[in-house]
Design an enzyme around this catalytic site. Structure first.
Site, PDB file in Angstrom:
ATOM      1  N   ASP A 122      31.076  16.635  46.159  1.00 18.46           N
ATOM      2  CA  ASP A 122      31.290  17.971  45.594  1.00 18.46           C
ATOM      3  C   ASP A 122      30.476  19.007  46.349  1.00 18.46           C
ATOM      4  OD1 ASP A 122      33.207  17.545  43.737  1.00 18.46           O
ATOM      5  OD2 ASP A 122      31.862  17.373  42.025  1.00 18.46           O
TER       6      ASP A 122
ATOM      7  N   ASP B 139      40.544  11.710  39.846  1.00 22.10           N
ATOM      8  CA  ASP B 139      39.115  12.000  39.654  1.00 22.10           C
ATOM      9  C   ASP B 139      38.507  11.129  38.551  1.00 22.10           C
ATOM     10  OD1 ASP B 139      36.706  13.314  40.036  1.00 22.10           O
ATOM     11  OD2 ASP B 139      37.569  15.326  39.868  1.00 22.10           O
TER      12      ASP B 139
HETATM   13  C1  GLA Z   1      35.091  17.020  40.160  1.00 23.56           C
HETATM   14  C2  GLA Z   1      35.672  16.982  41.549  1.00 23.56           C
HETATM   15  C3  GLA Z   1      35.956  18.382  42.025  1.00 23.56           C
HETATM   16  C4  GLA Z   1      36.892  19.053  41.074  1.00 23.56           C
HETATM   17  C5  GLA Z   1      36.311  19.034  39.680  1.00 23.56           C
HETATM   18  C6  GLA Z   1      37.315  19.542  38.676  1.00 23.56           C
HETATM   19  O1  GLA Z   1      33.819  17.554  40.151  1.00 23.56           O
HETATM   20  O2  GLA Z   1      34.822  16.316  42.421  1.00 23.56           O
HETATM   21  O3  GLA Z   1      36.498  18.368  43.320  1.00 23.56           O
HETATM   22  O4  GLA Z   1      38.127  18.390  41.103  1.00 23.56           O
HETATM   23  O5  GLA Z   1      35.944  17.717  39.286  1.00 23.56           O
HETATM   24  O6  GLA Z   1      36.819  19.511  37.401  1.00 23.56           O
END
Ligand code: GLA
Length: 725
Positions: free
Chosen positions: A545, A475
């Protein structure tokens, strides 16, 4: 021969299966573009050289044709300062302050295949590559252009190498990966724009005179604009018409621009953004640009997308996922957020028994003392309060229900509340003495530094070596500000963005090669770094997201313009949806997520028995249709950007199997049922549709269409087709 050179006219002719790209060494050894478009058998394009005199277009003294001006010509790799006022492809600053360049042809060579690109991600397996060496005769500076031909996929990969063959250090201030002048400027520019939780929405606008561009200055390719654009004739549809695509294989600051001039020709360029960029080149050093992928189709947008899909699926990246079904994942982020402990996760994992899921992925919150997003990034060891026995009991729990284990990392980041920050506060990006911007409460590690690179590599490597991990979610949850590196000398400060990305690629290259059986999934607050550069290392990326199935119709439809659905991760999440509050049927969530690399983002313990039964059905269904997602042709049928509905279909290359979905966004009151005209099927064949338990002719399904039911809002149906003759 994919690449031919005709001595007589000094014309280079690059051919793919359906396209031709031609340029010519002209008088005084200038390189001029002749043509890019539908395939030509042969070409004698000398008759195209009529030049109309134009006031205020400077004339090069050395030309025999005194009306000639570079300002009016189609140039293959234009420079600054010698008659052409449109955007240059390359700019340098010499020690004497001069910024003038004049590139003339020197030599060419043609090689079988294609070489790697100096640590940058790029395609491989091209039939042939053409190298053209240009030189600025006054200074001696060289530019090597490369063109690799992917014959079957109708793609030409381009990049440029700026070679400092002078005796002094020069400063590169702009280096585009490609530049091409298209003679007819009557185009719509189509780009993929958006923001966090609304990524890659299709924007289509007629080009006007002047410059139109998409770019990033965020240190990542970003949610806001994607390094991809299409230039389509105004009447081009999904199924017909001219469309030119440009894709940059790069994950940092980029620029993709098109300049329509007074004569309606269009200059298209793509490369690293020259905003806040310079690169110091000592004598004998060279700078290699990222790769740009050009493609053309005269059969509309679907065909253009399919060309990119085929290329990305088979020629980008060295992972073992090519041609294989991706694992069905269950991710605990939306199920628990930061709020979990060992028992809670073991219960969740146990509840996956019999559901047909392949991998449990433990998301954010497992390390340091991370109860929220203010702490612990950088401390890549398990949080003993939540997981007193480490990851081992979770991995065991996964194995006892037949699943593998995956883990989330955000390796490029650092929290001020972390052991790492206390040890190395100087490792962050930012200028000492200024306050830094936080993004999601965190700072960014200065990955342009070797010590930071080796720390991150070691930390991730240790966890992967010590545990049986089959999947990594990588990420990156903020964009860059305060772009200053404490180790770079003053004149190299504007190199920080590109150095960061180059080291990110090195890091991913090392880890993906060291752990070849691990599936790496990319992520950046969802789809904030969804680009071909990342796809080289992380063959699938968490698309957004936003996990709401109806919002996802647009996001996935838009993303498919450039990238194959198998590269998009999509999960069924809880309803009402956590981002939008929308309530949608389980079936819709399943069908939308199934049109990608599939999984779940919920807690099975909170589901009804019926819903659990549906998961088992969905995973079984996905395993059947997965070969279509992995390697079928994808056709967009009804655009959710233009219609109340949305539909698409996957068709196997041999046209024997197909999987379509039809989904409703909003029901217009009193609307009639409609017919969907499918695509890609064999008109001579008959297809049995599982859901209808009936057989139809391929011609009927494509030309007359299938009557579909009137669906209520947010409902969706699928059609799974098998050829029967
Ligand atoms: C980002 C990712 C999510 C999740 C969060 C965790 O927003 O896109 O899928 O992993 O971080 O903090």
């Amino acid at each position: 021969m994919p690449i031919a050179f005709t001595e007589k006219n000094r014309i280079f002719h690059l051919s793919t299966k359906h396209t031709s790209y031609l340029f010519r060494v002209f008088e005084n050894d200038y390189l001029f573009t002749l043509y890019y478009g539908k395939k030509l058998r042969t070409a004698d394009m000398t008759h195209h050289w009529q030049v109309y005199p134009s006031g205020f277009s400077p004339i090069d003294q050395t030309f025999t044709d005194h009306d000639f001006s570079q300002d009016l010509m189609m140039l293959e790799y234009p420079v600054y300062g010698h008659g052409d006022y449109r955007a240059p492809a390359v700019c340098v600053r010499f020690p004497n302050g001069s910024r003038l360049l004049d590139l003339q042809y020197e030599a060419y060579s043609i090689q079988k295949g294609k070489l790697p690109l100096d640590g940058l991600p790029c395609t491989d397996g091209a039939e042939e590559t053409l190298y053209i060496l240009l030189r600025d005769r006054k200074s001696g500076l060289g530019v090597r252009l490369s063109y690799s031909v992917f014959y079957e996929e109708d793609v030409i990969a381009r990049s440029a190498e700026i070679i400092n063959s002078t005796n002094d250090t020069v400063i590169l201030t702009n280096a585009m990966s490609m530049s091409t002048d298209l003679p007819i400027g009557d185009f719509d520019m189509i780009s993929l724009d958006g923001t966090h939780i609304r990524e890659r929405q299709i924007e289509r606008k007629p080009m006007r005179n002047g410059t139109q561009s998409v770019e990033s200055r965020r240190g990542a390719s970003s949610h806001h604009h994607n390094p991809f654009a299409v230039f389509a004739a105004p009447h081009t549809t999904e199924f017909a018409g001219d469309a030119y695509g440009v894709m940059l294989v790069y994950s940092g600051n980029f620029l993709l621009r098109a300049e329509k001039d007074a004569f309606s020709s269009v200059r298209v360029q793509a490369g690293i953004n020259s905003f806040d960029f310079t690169w110091e080149l000592a004598p004998n050093e060279s700078f290699i640009t990222p790769e740009a992928l050009l493609s053309y189709s005269d059969k509309g947008l679907n065909r253009l997308s399919q060309q990119y899909h085929d290329l990305i699926r088979t020629h980008l990246g060295h992972t073992k996922t090519v041609g294989k079904r991706r694992p069905i994942v269950i991710n605990n982020w939306e199920a628990t957020y930061f709020n979990f402990d060992e028992q809670k996760l073991i219960d969740l994992i146990g509840s996956c028994k019999g559901l047909g899921i392949d991998v449990f992925v433990l998301d954010d919150g497992w390390f340091g003392h991370r109860d929220d997003d203010r702490t612990s990034l950088g401390d890549w060891f398990t949080d003993k309060r939540k997981l007193p026995n480490g990851l081992y009991p979770l991995i065991e729990a996964c194995q006892s229900v037949g699943m593998q284990f995956g883990l989330w990392f955000e390796p490029e980041m650092i929290s001020e509340d972390s052991e790492l920050y206390h040890l190395h506060p100087d490792w962050v990006i930012g200028e000492p003495g200024r306050t830094f911007c936080r993004g999601r409460q965190q700072l960014i590690l200065d990955l342009s530094r070797e010590d930071v690179l080796s720390y991150i590599c070691g930390a991730v490597r240790r966890i992967l070596r010590e545990n049986r991990i089959s999947y990594v979610k990588w990420d990156m949850n903020r964009h860059m500000t305060d772009a200053y590196s404490r180790l770079l000398p003053p004149q190299k400060q504007p190199e920080i963005y590109h150095r960061y990305i180059k080291n990110l690629y090195r890091l991913l290259d090392t880890l993906t090669k060291e752990f070849p059986d691990v599936v790496f999934e990319g992520c950046s607050g969802g789809g904030g770094r969804f680009d071909a550069g990342m796809l080289y290392y992380t063959p699938q990326i968490w698309t957004s997201d936003n996990s709401d199935a109806i919002a996802r119709l647009r996001i996935q439809y838009g993303t498919s313009l450039a990238y194959p659905p198998v590269c998009m991760t999509a999960h069924v999440s809880a309803s009402p949806n956590h981002q939008l509050g929308r309530t949608t049927p389980f079936q819709t969530r399943g069908l939308v997520a199934m049109s990608a690399s599939f999984g779940y983002e919920l807690n099975p313990l909170n589901l009804t028995d019926d819903e659990r039964a549906m998961i088992a059905e969905q995973t079984a269904q996905y395993k059947k249709i997965a070969p279509l997602v992995v390697s079928g042709d994808f056709y967009r049928l009804i655009s959710p950007f233009e219609d109340d509905d949305c539909a698409w279909i996957f068709v196997s290359k041999d046209r024997s199997e197909a999987f379509a979905i039809y989904a409703r966004q909003l029901l217009r009151p009193a609307s009639n049922g409609r017919r969907i005209r499918f695509a890609g099927l064999d008109p001579e064949a008959d297809y049995y549709i599982e859901e209808l338990q009936r057989t139809f002719g391929g011609d009927e399904l494509m030309y007359a269409g299938l009557s579909v039911p009137v669906l209520f809002d947010f409902h969706a149906v699928s059609y799974t087709m098998h050829r029967v003759n």
